[in-house]
Design an enzyme around this catalytic site. Structure first.
Site, short mmCIF file in Angstrom:
data_model
loop_
_atom_site.label_atom_id
_atom_site.label_comp_id
_atom_site.label_asym_id
_atom_site.label_seq_id
_atom_site.Cartn_x
_atom_site.Cartn_y
_atom_site.Cartn_z
CG ASP A 159 -8.94 5.16 -8.69
OD1 ASP A 159 -9.43 4.07 -9.00
OD2 ASP A 159 -8.23 5.85 -9.44
CE LYS A 160 -7.91 4.66 1.47
NZ LYS A 160 -6.85 3.92 2.20
#
Length: 319
Positions: free
Chosen positions: A133-134
């Site tokens: 995830d970011k």
């Protein structure tokens, strides 16, 4: 760009379009449905309708239109821990998106890979075997050749690549354990995942490394690799990850916490999750490989404040 996958037993009987949405989660359902209808997504070599059901073991081939595969190389900072002719190990910082998408058309890890390693342009998914995830930091595997990508993808599906994380959660967890709970798209908010009967099998193991008065530092081991798996599973057992904006709780500063700790918790605006260790067999040489990535500065700083606060409470007789 050609991408391939095998229908797992967990998706047997599903509609073709729904199965593809689980297998190729980088793309929207509307994109996938359009590619099915255009004959660019085939099942065992045959053109199918979106509503046709699938069987375990069937082979899916997805041919992404070239016009949708234009990602520009960009010279972004990239921390490469290992590099050889077939394999890269990258330490991704928090805040860096892996793939371009809605809201993030560029400035991603994929853009950087194309700049520094242009040969990945011809590799499926530009060499990416999995993703983070970011706002999750840590280790990512990248293939530099077709043969490496195929073998690493098979190893990931066969659960032969060991991934270990560090997670800071809300709550003083008494002991470690295992979460076995199927995960699927949230029935209302399609950007979220949820524990859901009938979803894809998901297994997460966790152990307590350090316990604080109101928090715990965990060692987390993935047996499967579903979207947002660790975040969803830890929230499901009521120990959400600190700073998680999607699955976490509203920020609550522990009673009696020092002002320094209170400010540190308020300032930590991402999930406290880090991909710390990676074990795999090299896809070409067969060598056993082990990689580690230290916690990033913001994570280590927050742990330091939690330790100071715990020590002060103990010295003052408050715990």
């Amino acid at each position: 760009m050609r991408e391939q996958a095998t229908i797992p037993p967990s998706l047997a009987g599903q509609r073709f379009d729904r199965a593809l949405a689980q297998l190729f989660q980088d793309y929207s359902r509307s994109q996938l449905k359009g590619w099915i209808e255009a004959g660019q997504a085939r099942l065992d070599g045959a053109v199918c309708r979106p509503r046709d059901s699938v069987r375990a073991g069937q082979e899916v081939v997805l041919e992404r239109p070239a016009a949708e595969n234009v990602i520009q190389p960009q010279a972004l900072p990239l921390d490469v821990l290992h590099e050889d002719a077939d394999l890269l190990i990258v330490n991704k910082p928090a805040g860096l998106v892996v793939h371009p998408g809605a809201g993030n058309p560029d400035q991603t890890l994929e853009n950087a890979l194309l700049h520094y390693f242009p040969e990945v342009a011809s590799v499926p998914r530009h060499g990416l075997v999995h993703r983070l995830d970011k706002d999750t930091s840590g280790l990512l595997v990248v293939a530099r050749s077709d043969r490496a990508h195929a073998r690493l993808t098979e190893a990931m599906q066969a659960r032969e690549i060991s991934r270990e994380y560090r997670a800071l959660v809300v709550g003083a967890m008494p002991a470690g354990g295992t979460v076995e709970a199927a995960i699927a798209r949230h029935p209302v908010d399609r950007k979220r995942m949820a524990v859901k009967e009938g979803g894809r099998e998901a297994v997460t193991h966790y152990r307590v490394l350090e316990r604080f008065p109101y928090h715990s530092l965990l060692r987390v081991m993935l047996e499967t690799g579903r979207t947002h798996q660790i975040r969803v599973h830890l929230a499901h057992i009521r120990y959400p990850i600190v700073g998680d904006p999607v699955y976490g709780r509203r920020l609550s500063v522990p009673r009696g916490a020092s002002e320094v700790l209170a400010q540190a918790l308020r300032a930590f605006r991402r999930q406290a999750l880090h991909a710390a260790e990676l074990r795999l067999i090299h896809p070409v040489s067969g060598e056993e490989m082990h990689f580690q990535a230290e916690l990033p500065d913001d994570f280590r700083s927050l742990l330091g404040h939690l330790r100071d606060d715990a020590a002060a409470r103990a010295a003052g007789g408050r715990i």
